[in-house]
Write a protein that holds these residues in place. Sequence first.
Motif, PDB file in Angstrom:
ATOM      1  N   PHE A 110      10.496   7.691   6.405  1.00  0.00           N
ATOM      2  CA  PHE A 110       9.792   7.914   5.148  1.00  0.00           C
ATOM      3  C   PHE A 110       8.354   7.409   5.239  1.00  0.00           C
ATOM      4  O   PHE A 110       8.072   6.411   5.897  1.00  0.00           O
ATOM      5  N   ASP A 111       7.468   8.123   4.532  1.00  0.00           N
ATOM      6  CA  ASP A 111       6.071   7.706   4.436  1.00  0.00           C
ATOM      7  C   ASP A 111       5.842   6.836   3.208  1.00  0.00           C
ATOM      8  O   ASP A 111       5.042   5.902   3.239  1.00  0.00           O
ATOM      9  N   ILE A 112       6.540   7.161   2.116  1.00  0.00           N
ATOM     10  CA  ILE A 112       6.393   6.434   0.848  1.00  0.00           C
ATOM     11  C   ILE A 112       7.774   6.137   0.285  1.00  0.00           C
ATOM     12  O   ILE A 112       8.661   6.993   0.324  1.00  0.00           O
ATOM     13  N   ILE A 113       7.938   4.917  -0.212  1.00  0.00           N
ATOM     14  CA  ILE A 113       9.190   4.529  -0.872  1.00  0.00           C
ATOM     15  C   ILE A 113       8.852   4.011  -2.263  1.00  0.00           C
ATOM     16  O   ILE A 113       8.020   3.112  -2.412  1.00  0.00           O
ATOM     17  N   ILE A 114       9.494   4.588  -3.276  1.00  0.00           N
ATOM     18  CA  ILE A 114       9.344   4.135  -4.662  1.00  0.00           C
ATOM     19  C   ILE A 114      10.582   3.312  -4.982  1.00  0.00           C
ATOM     20  O   ILE A 114      11.696   3.834  -4.995  1.00  0.00           O
ATOM     21  N   LEU A 115      10.404   2.031  -5.230  1.00  0.00           N
ATOM     22  CA  LEU A 115      11.519   1.092  -5.295  1.00  0.00           C
ATOM     23  C   LEU A 115      11.571   0.369  -6.640  1.00  0.00           C
ATOM     24  O   LEU A 115      10.635  -0.343  -7.001  1.00  0.00           O
ATOM     25  N   ASP A 116      12.684   0.551  -7.362  1.00  0.00           N
ATOM     26  CA  ASP A 116      12.871  -0.152  -8.628  1.00  0.00           C
ATOM     27  C   ASP A 116      13.246  -1.604  -8.356  1.00  0.00           C
ATOM     28  O   ASP A 116      13.971  -1.904  -7.400  1.00  0.00           O
ATOM     29  N   VAL A 117      12.770  -2.503  -9.180  1.00  0.00           N
ATOM     30  CA  VAL A 117      13.097  -3.922  -9.010  1.00  0.00           C
ATOM     31  C   VAL A 117      14.555  -4.188  -9.353  1.00  0.00           C
ATOM     32  O   VAL A 117      15.259  -4.925  -8.656  1.00  0.00           O
ATOM     33  N   MET A 118      15.054  -3.584 -10.435  1.00  0.00           N
ATOM     34  CA  MET A 118      16.412  -3.837 -10.892  1.00  0.00           C
ATOM     35  C   MET A 118      17.357  -2.752 -10.373  1.00  0.00           C
ATOM     36  O   MET A 118      17.218  -1.574 -10.714  1.00  0.00           O
ATOM     37  N   PHE A 174      13.296  -6.939  -4.911  1.00  0.00           N
ATOM     38  CA  PHE A 174      12.666  -8.024  -4.167  1.00  0.00           C
ATOM     39  C   PHE A 174      13.535  -8.447  -2.977  1.00  0.00           C
ATOM     40  O   PHE A 174      13.024  -8.815  -1.920  1.00  0.00           O
ATOM     41  N   GLU A 175      14.853  -8.410  -3.163  1.00  0.00           N
ATOM     42  CA  GLU A 175      15.765  -8.758  -2.072  1.00  0.00           C
ATOM     43  C   GLU A 175      15.896  -7.618  -1.071  1.00  0.00           C
ATOM     44  O   GLU A 175      16.068  -7.843   0.133  1.00  0.00           O
ATOM     45  N   LEU A 176      15.830  -6.392  -1.571  1.00  0.00           N
ATOM     46  CA  LEU A 176      15.995  -5.225  -0.709  1.00  0.00           C
ATOM     47  C   LEU A 176      14.763  -4.960   0.145  1.00  0.00           C
ATOM     48  O   LEU A 176      14.871  -4.500   1.292  1.00  0.00           O
ATOM     49  N   CYS A 177      13.592  -5.258  -0.380  1.00  0.00           N
ATOM     50  CA  CYS A 177      12.342  -4.907   0.302  1.00  0.00           C
ATOM     51  C   CYS A 177      12.239  -5.472   1.727  1.00  0.00           C
ATOM     52  O   CYS A 177      11.877  -4.736   2.655  1.00  0.00           O
ATOM     53  N   PRO A 178      12.559  -6.756   1.968  1.00  0.00           N
ATOM     54  CA  PRO A 178      12.486  -7.254   3.348  1.00  0.00           C
ATOM     55  C   PRO A 178      13.435  -6.522   4.293  1.00  0.00           C
ATOM     56  O   PRO A 178      13.112  -6.342   5.473  1.00  0.00           O
ATOM     57  N   LYS A 179      14.586  -6.091   3.781  1.00  0.00           N
ATOM     58  CA  LYS A 179      15.529  -5.329   4.614  1.00  0.00           C
ATOM     59  C   LYS A 179      14.947  -3.964   4.954  1.00  0.00           C
ATOM     60  O   LYS A 179      15.109  -3.468   6.073  1.00  0.00           O
ATOM     61  N   ILE A 180      14.271  -3.363   3.978  1.00  0.00           N
ATOM     62  CA  ILE A 180      13.605  -2.088   4.238  1.00  0.00           C
ATOM     63  C   ILE A 180      12.506  -2.270   5.270  1.00  0.00           C
ATOM     64  O   ILE A 180      12.330  -1.450   6.179  1.00  0.00           O
ATOM     65  N   ARG A 181      11.781  -3.382   5.164  1.00  0.00           N
ATOM     66  CA  ARG A 181      10.671  -3.645   6.082  1.00  0.00           C
ATOM     67  C   ARG A 181      11.147  -3.800   7.528  1.00  0.00           C
ATOM     68  O   ARG A 181      10.377  -3.588   8.471  1.00  0.00           O
ATOM     69  N   GLU A 182      12.393  -4.178   7.712  1.00  0.00           N
ATOM     70  CA  GLU A 182      12.925  -4.289   9.072  1.00  0.00           C
ATOM     71  C   GLU A 182      13.057  -2.924   9.732  1.00  0.00           C
ATOM     72  O   GLU A 182      13.152  -2.820  10.959  1.00  0.00           O
ATOM     73  N   LYS A 183      13.066  -1.870   8.905  1.00  0.00           N
ATOM     74  CA  LYS A 183      13.298  -0.527   9.416  1.00  0.00           C
ATOM     75  C   LYS A 183      12.086   0.387   9.334  1.00  0.00           C
ATOM     76  O   LYS A 183      12.028   1.411  10.022  1.00  0.00           O
ATOM     77  N   THR A 184      11.122   0.053   8.492  1.00  0.00           N
ATOM     78  CA  THR A 184      10.000   0.969   8.292  1.00  0.00           C
ATOM     79  C   THR A 184       8.748   0.248   7.794  1.00  0.00           C
ATOM     80  O   THR A 184       8.853  -0.792   7.138  1.00  0.00           O
ATOM     81  N   ASN A 185       7.606   0.825   8.116  1.00  0.00           N
ATOM     82  CA  ASN A 185       6.330   0.340   7.579  1.00  0.00           C
ATOM     83  C   ASN A 185       5.823   1.278   6.492  1.00  0.00           C
ATOM     84  O   ASN A 185       4.623   1.340   6.221  1.00  0.00           O
TER      85      ASN A 185
END
Length: 237
Positions: free
Chosen positions: A49-57, A64-75
């Motif tokens: 993915f080029d862009i990810i739109i991520l809801d906080v809740m 906030f907890e999911l974002c670091p896990k996403i960062r392990e897989k993509t920039n």
Amino acid sequence: MEIASILIIDDEKAIVKMVEIMLKKEGFSKIFTAHTGQEAMKLLENHKFDIIILDVMLPDGNGFELCPKIREKTNAYIIFLTAKVSDLDVLTGFATGGDDYVTKPFNPLEIAARIKAYLRRRGNGEKLRQPLENRRYDFGRFILDEEKGELIVDGRIIPCPTQVFLLLRYFCKYPNIVHSKAKLLDAVWGFDHFVDENTVSVHIRRIRERIEEDPSQPKVLLTVRGLGYKLVKGNEK
């Protein structure tokens, strides 16, 4: 319209559908959706993915907890959707790996505008009017390879989120020059009606965590008190 792959992560199906319809009207066709963090991670296993739109809740955690896990897989460029508007919440979003945020309720066209602004900035970076050999910035301990989109520190490729990469690229293009926070906001983010100078501070810290031997005692990306920051190249201080 540049072909960009977009992932929308939100448990509110009406919001997901609204954003999806709007993005398609704006010319984006590669759109994926997920309603939980688990669904999102499965998609990330099989798609880029080029862009990810991520809801906080989210029903199985929070963004906030999911974002670091996403960062392990993509920039990918991550835009938070949040009903929280305090400075702490915003800075938490940036600190966990986010690049941008939109507060609820929002006009879906605002999201399209953010995405287009990011793609323009990325496109401008890919179309620099300089020879390719000059797009590899060597600072000794670290190398920023703009053509490959890589940050190499001590010989190892280091994951670098989009906005961190873009900010570091700007410093590399203009080393040994003091840049104010306002100047950096304008040059790198391109607009400042939704981010403030704390955003720059957070991203400076994220750069230092990658390129400095001791981020708390920086020797390369320096703070010039009262003026801003500068990236030191060579023996100049």
